[in-house]
Design a protein around this motif. Structure first.
Motif, mmCIF file in Angstrom:
data_model
loop_
_atom_site.group_PDB
_atom_site.id
_atom_site.type_symbol
_atom_site.label_atom_id
_atom_site.label_comp_id
_atom_site.label_asym_id
_atom_site.label_seq_id
_atom_site.Cartn_x
_atom_site.Cartn_y
_atom_site.Cartn_z
ATOM 1 N N GLU A 102 0.840 -1.205 0.000
ATOM 2 C CA GLU A 102 0.000 0.000 0.000
ATOM 3 C C GLU A 102 0.873 1.252 0.000
ATOM 4 O O GLU A 102 0.629 2.205 -0.766
ATOM 5 C CB GLU A 102 -0.906 -0.013 1.227
ATOM 6 C CG GLU A 102 -1.765 1.223 1.397
ATOM 7 C CD GLU A 102 -3.084 1.153 0.658
ATOM 8 O OE1 GLU A 102 -3.518 2.206 0.162
ATOM 9 O OE2 GLU A 102 -3.659 0.056 0.558
ATOM 10 N N GLU A 103 1.906 1.278 0.832
ATOM 11 C CA GLU A 103 2.807 2.422 0.888
ATOM 12 C C GLU A 103 3.510 2.616 -0.458
ATOM 13 O O GLU A 103 3.692 3.753 -0.921
ATOM 14 C CB GLU A 103 3.834 2.220 2.000
ATOM 15 C CG GLU A 103 3.228 2.219 3.404
ATOM 16 C CD GLU A 103 4.223 1.812 4.472
ATOM 17 O OE1 GLU A 103 5.403 1.565 4.109
ATOM 18 O OE2 GLU A 103 3.839 1.725 5.649
ATOM 19 N N CYS A 104 3.900 1.507 -1.087
ATOM 20 C CA CYS A 104 4.551 1.599 -2.407
ATOM 21 C C CYS A 104 3.585 2.159 -3.442
ATOM 22 O O CYS A 104 3.966 2.982 -4.292
ATOM 23 C CB CYS A 104 5.050 0.222 -2.836
ATOM 24 S SG CYS A 104 6.459 -0.390 -1.882
ATOM 25 N N GLY A 105 2.324 1.701 -3.386
ATOM 26 C CA GLY A 105 1.334 2.201 -4.329
ATOM 27 C C GLY A 105 1.143 3.696 -4.193
ATOM 28 O O GLY A 105 1.060 4.429 -5.189
ATOM 29 N N ARG A 106 1.069 4.191 -2.951
ATOM 30 C CA ARG A 106 0.907 5.629 -2.730
ATOM 31 C C ARG A 106 2.113 6.414 -3.223
ATOM 32 O O ARG A 106 1.982 7.550 -3.681
ATOM 33 C CB ARG A 106 0.688 5.896 -1.244
ATOM 34 C CG ARG A 106 -0.654 5.400 -0.723
ATOM 35 C CD ARG A 106 -0.740 5.564 0.777
ATOM 36 N NE ARG A 106 -2.004 5.065 1.313
ATOM 37 C CZ ARG A 106 -2.258 4.915 2.613
ATOM 38 N NH1 ARG A 106 -1.311 5.225 3.507
ATOM 39 N NH2 ARG A 106 -3.423 4.449 3.016
ATOM 40 N N LYS A 107 3.283 5.797 -3.144
ATOM 41 C CA LYS A 107 4.519 6.450 -3.589
ATOM 42 C C LYS A 107 4.623 6.472 -5.109
ATOM 43 O O LYS A 107 5.424 7.221 -5.674
ATOM 44 C CB LYS A 107 5.717 5.701 -2.976
ATOM 45 C CG LYS A 107 7.084 6.188 -3.417
ATOM 46 C CD LYS A 107 7.391 7.603 -2.910
ATOM 47 C CE LYS A 107 8.804 8.021 -3.286
ATOM 48 N NZ LYS A 107 9.089 9.423 -2.922
ATOM 49 N N GLY A 108 3.810 5.678 -5.775
ATOM 50 C CA GLY A 108 3.883 5.623 -7.238
ATOM 51 C C GLY A 108 4.737 4.487 -7.755
ATOM 52 O O GLY A 108 5.047 4.434 -8.954
ATOM 53 N N ILE A 109 5.125 3.573 -6.881
ATOM 54 C CA ILE A 109 5.917 2.405 -7.302
ATOM 55 C C ILE A 109 4.960 1.375 -7.890
ATOM 56 O O ILE A 109 3.994 0.974 -7.249
ATOM 57 C CB ILE A 109 6.692 1.816 -6.110
ATOM 58 C CG1 ILE A 109 7.579 2.869 -5.466
ATOM 59 C CG2 ILE A 109 7.519 0.616 -6.551
ATOM 60 C CD1 ILE A 109 8.167 2.426 -4.126
#
Length: 699
Positions: A82-89
């Protein structure tokens, strides 16, 4: 997919300075492989590991991140994703274990992970893997102890098991066979072997695809992708026995299908299947050399005994050993006396002690149009005068590529000498004559596979069933009954399958009435839901010549039904005209959980299950597929004519195989279908289907 292999920046998540921390090894391997992109280390504490300062979260990294490698507890993976998704990864390698390989099925953690990734459009490799090595840019994500860069080359390795795959890479590079890319994909929850083979097929740095698989979940997509490859695809497939499936499930969540079907499906699209890791390494080595473009092999050996072993192996692998032409020794006469060599193939060079002579013999052999490749067995004592041997060995690779024919070298000498040859000349070496011949056979088969490879079309034929056929199947469903032999024959006839005239009767008097429209002799077959194999309960009477024979046959089947304690006794019977004599064959359909509908054909009759002479192809089939299927059975030789019998109508049988393949695509509700026996008549006379059994999938 490019971002997985060519990221400009990477975040490694789960790093700490603890000696037992595995993620810090990823940082060390990236450094050792000299990865040129930016590396960001993510961990829970403010510290520095392997020279990288730690960030608490990917959100804290001030720059764009292309790829994140996750090695955190399984329960935390969805949150980190989820954190990666928010970062744009949008690309993840999830190396964490503890998913379905432990639970035996989809876990709540997996469901949450997939939901997060779908929401953000994230693709990921893993979980339960060690990731990727790309020799071109130094990308190296395994959490193994620090490893050194490998020899660079054109082989790319895909592996469901990180340990097996990495061991294979080490086997190859220890023999100076170069690696391009390595991918461990673990459970394959998102990116799987199909995606990876498709990507590597278009990858400019990959010349050969080598894979270790424990299961194939998307069988039809696998066939579609592999059938379009122009590169050799070599597969070591394990998890072949029921007793190993539990172990494999706990290891990589792999579910195995039918191994016979798998063999034939691989053959259908030209996959080279190897039985173990030794052959896997040998075949991979061999395919880096010029390919064996025919079946004619020359064997040169400095030992007569090894030459005999090689000839045995060549015969076992189906090679031809043509004689050397009469003029061969004229070209070599200046180098040796003809009297010391027997003019034959294998050629025993044992009495030639002057190594440069062997160079000329090898070159003259490669020049000959009579041979497509050479097996060279070269034995010498390194404690003697190895310099002359080295001079000869240094010429093998240049000669091979000059004439574009393989020279498979079996080197028999001391261990340290073998290692010196590998290091000095990068020449693939084989330990025994058998292994050398076997590797050449795979090279030959790779060429044959490429020549006959055709795209596998999952929808090559219209999927719509004939309206009348669809209504017939629907009527069985509505009545809630299993189709009988009469039902199966009726469906087949709607699709133009040839069969004898027939009728169904449910009493002896009805049988006497309906037989008036048929021609004696006749066959009488029990129809009962509890007796799908009629012969097993005595439910078949053949060659009944008149009404009296019909009455007698009916009574015999009724007695047999009573003895077998069939509910309700003899219900009905199928009355058929006897078919003209011919060869008894079999055509069938089974549903494979991975590959879908599979068509089988081969020897038929009462002993079909004992003889087990069948081959298979995944539907739909072209006519060429059907002909190849038939050619792989022992029965195909009988159909060509045997002991005074003329040839059978193989053309009609091939057309039947194709027709059955069309039928099964049109009727996906069919679980299994057996046509046995199929009577194949003499050439030009067609065939007759005289019995069939059909099973529907559960509603």
């Amino acid at each position: 997919m490019d971002t997985f292999f060519y990221p400009d920046s990477i975040a490694v998540v789960g790093v700490s300075s603890s000696p037992s921390n595995l993620a810090q090894r990823i940082l060390a391997n990236l450094r050792r492989f000299r990865y040129a992109g930016k590396v960001w280390a993510i961990g829970p504490r403010d510290e520095e590991v392997e020279g990288y300062p730690l960030f608490r979260s990917v959100a804290d990294v001030p720059e764009k991140i292309d790829l994140a490698v996750l090695l955190v507890p399984a329960k935390n993976v969805p949150q980190v994703a989820e954190e990666c998704g928010r970062k744009g990864i949008r690309r993840l390698i999830i190396e964490s274990g503890g998913f379905r390989e432990f639970s035996g099925g989809e876990s709540d953690v997996e469901r949450r992970l997939l939901e997060v990734c779908r929401r953000y459009g994230i693709r990921f490799l893993g979980p339960n893997c060690i990731g990727i090595i790309n020799q071109e840019n130094g990308l190296c994500t395994p959490f193994t102890r620090p490893i050194a860069p490998f020899v660079e080359g054109g082989i790319s390795v895909i592996s469901q098991s990180g340990g097996v795959g990495l061991s294979h890479v080490m086997d190859l590079t220890s023999e100076y066979i170069g690696l391009n890319k390595f991918i461990s994909f673990g459970n394959g929850l998102d990116i799987d072997e199909v995606d990876l083979i498709e990507y590597l097929g278009g990858d400019g740095g990959t010349s050969m695809i080598s894979a270790y698989l424990e299961g194939i979940s998307r069988g039809r997509d696998f066939l579609r992708v592999v059938s379009r490859q122009k590169k050799p695809v070599v597969v070591l497939k394990s998890n072949t026995q029921p007793s190993t499936q539990r172990v494999a499930t706990s290891h990589s969540a792999a579910i195995s299908g039918d191994e016979d079907v798998l063999d034939d499906a691989f053959r259908q699209v030209g996959v080279l299947r190897v039985p173990d890791s030794l052959v896997w390494a040998n075949v991979s080595k061999q395919l880096t050399l010029p390919l064996m473009k025919g079946n004619r092999l020359a064997i040169l050996s400095r030992s007569g005994g090894y030459a005999v072993m090689a000839a045995d192996a060549a015969s076992q692998m189906g090679f031809e050993l043509p004689p050397f032409p009469d003029g061969f020794f004229d070209a070599c006469r200046q180098y040796f006396e003809k009297s010391v060599i027997t003019l034959q193939n294998p050629l025993d060079l044992g009495q030639i002690i002057f190594h440069p002579v062997v160079v000329h013999i090898l070159e003259e052999t490669l020049k000959l149009d009579e041979f497509d490749g050479v097996l060279l067995i070269y034995n010498y004592d390194a404690q003697g005068a190895p310099d002359e041997a080295h001079q000869f060995i240094s010429q093998i690779m240049p000669l091979m590529y000059r004439y574009q024919k393989p020279v498979t070298t079996v080197l028999i000498t001391q261990r340290h000498e073998r290692q010196y040859i590998r290091e000095s000349y990068a020449l693939p070496l084989f330990r025994t004559a058998f292994h050398g011949v076997q590797a050449l056979a795979y090279s030959r088969d790779a060429v044959r596979a490429a020549e006959r490879r055709r795209p596998f079309e999952t929808e090559a034929e219209p999927a719509a069933a004939l309206p009348q056929a669809a209504e017939l199947v629907a009527s069985w469903r509505k009545a809630g009954r299993a189709p009988t032999v009469a039902d199966a024959l009726e469906l087949l006839q709607l699709y133009g399958v040839p069969m004898v005239r027939r009728a169904v009767a449910c009493s002896r008097d009805e049988a006497l009435e309906k037989v008036e429209g048929l021609k004696f002799p006749i066959a009488l077959k029990l129809i009962h839901a509890d007796a799908p194999h009629k012969s097993d309960v005595g439910g078949v009477q053949l060659n009944l010549k008149d009404d009296y024979g019909l009455i007698t046959g009916w009574d015999e089947i009724a007695k047999a039904a009573s003895r077998a304690r069939l509910a309700g006794g003899m219900e009905c019977a199928l009355i058929q005209e006897m078919a003209p004599q011919g060869w008894e064959m079999f055509v069938g359909v089974k549903y494979d959980p991975s590959f879908g509908p599979v068509v089988l054909a081969g020897s038929g009759g009462l002993l079909a299950e004992v003889v087990r002479d069948v081959a298979a192809r995944v539907a739909p089939l072209t006519r060429e597929d059907a002909a190849e299927l038939l050619s792989e059975t022992r029965a195909s030789q009988l159909l060509q004519g045997f002991r005074g019998l003329g040839p059978a109508d193989t053309e009609a049988f091939v057309e039947l195989i194709v027709a059955v393949a069309r039928l099964i695509i049109a009727h996906p509700e069919i679980q299994a279908l057996d046509l046995n026996p199929v009577i194949v008549h003499p050439k030009g006379k067609g065939l007759t289907v005289v019995d069939a059994r059909l099973v529907l999938k559960p509603a």
